[in-house]
Design a protein around this motif. Structure first.
Motif, PDB file in Angstrom:
ATOM      1  N   ASP A 280       3.356  13.965 -10.278  1.00 57.34           N
ATOM      2  CA  ASP A 280       4.338  15.031 -10.051  1.00 57.34           C
ATOM      3  C   ASP A 280       3.984  15.895  -8.848  1.00 57.34           C
ATOM      4  N   CYS A 281       3.605  15.282  -7.773  1.00 57.81           N
ATOM      5  CA  CYS A 281       3.198  16.024  -6.581  1.00 57.81           C
ATOM      6  C   CYS A 281       4.352  16.784  -5.937  1.00 57.81           C
TER       7      CYS A 281
ATOM      8  N   HIS B 166      -0.570   9.378   1.347  1.00 59.42           N
ATOM      9  CA  HIS B 166      -1.169   8.536   2.374  1.00 59.42           C
ATOM     10  C   HIS B 166      -1.944   7.408   1.706  1.00 59.42           C
ATOM     11  N   TYR B 167      -2.313   6.457   2.470  1.00 58.28           N
ATOM     12  CA  TYR B 167      -3.119   5.355   1.962  1.00 58.28           C
ATOM     13  C   TYR B 167      -3.997   4.811   3.073  1.00 58.28           C
TER      14      TYR B 167
ATOM     15  N   ALA C 166       0.832  -1.209   0.000  1.00 54.07           N
ATOM     16  CA  ALA C 166       0.000   0.000   0.000  1.00 54.07           C
ATOM     17  C   ALA C 166       0.864   1.256   0.000  1.00 54.07           C
ATOM     18  N   ASN C 167       1.929   1.263   0.794  1.00 49.99           N
ATOM     19  CA  ASN C 167       2.820   2.409   0.845  1.00 49.99           C
ATOM     20  C   ASN C 167       3.506   2.618  -0.504  1.00 49.99           C
ATOM     21  N   GLN C 168       3.963   1.549  -1.111  1.00 50.81           N
ATOM     22  CA  GLN C 168       4.625   1.639  -2.410  1.00 50.81           C
ATOM     23  C   GLN C 168       3.672   2.195  -3.469  1.00 50.81           C
ATOM     24  N   LEU C 169       2.442   1.714  -3.484  1.00 47.10           N
ATOM     25  CA  LEU C 169       1.465   2.200  -4.461  1.00 47.10           C
ATOM     26  C   LEU C 169       1.122   3.669  -4.226  1.00 47.10           C
TER      27      LEU C 169
ATOM     28  N   GLU D  44       4.073   5.635  -5.585  1.00 45.38           N
ATOM     29  CA  GLU D  44       4.078   5.626  -7.048  1.00 45.38           C
ATOM     30  C   GLU D  44       3.014   6.571  -7.600  1.00 45.38           C
ATOM     31  N   ASN D  45       1.879   6.620  -6.963  1.00 46.63           N
ATOM     32  CA  ASN D  45       0.820   7.539  -7.368  1.00 46.63           C
ATOM     33  C   ASN D  45       1.266   8.986  -7.166  1.00 46.63           C
TER      34      ASN D  45
END
Length: 84
Positions: free
Chosen positions: A24-25, A59-60, A12-15, A18-19
């Motif tokens: 480009d946040c 965050h997720y 979840a953290n990796q996704l 990646e998001n």
């Protein structure tokens, strides 16, 4: 899919990261701190990351799937963590 809670949290953290990168946040953070991302040099980015952390901006959440097999089959896309 994950073998345990730790692995699920890592996926979840990796996704989420990646998001964050995909959209480009980093540029949004730079603008928030008064920078123009198009004109920034490496030193400017270093100064920015001394002031904040990109981890503060992504965050997720994880929700357990409570449907049945038929409903699960309706989901399209990749199943992360499976076969890796």
């Amino acid at each position: 899919m994950a073998e345990n809670d730790y692995e699920l949290d890592e996926i979840a953290n990796q996704l989420a990261y990646e998001n964050f990168q995909f959209y480009d946040c980093e540029n949004d953070i730079a603008e928030e701190f008064g920078y123009d991302p198009d004109d920034m040099e490496d030193e400017d980015w270093d100064k920015l990351w001394e002031q904040t952390s990109e981890g503060d901006y992504y965050h997720y959440t994880i929700e357990e799937f409570e449907g049945d097999d038929e409903e699960w089959e309706e989901y399209d896309g990749e199943i992360y963590g499976k076969g890796e």
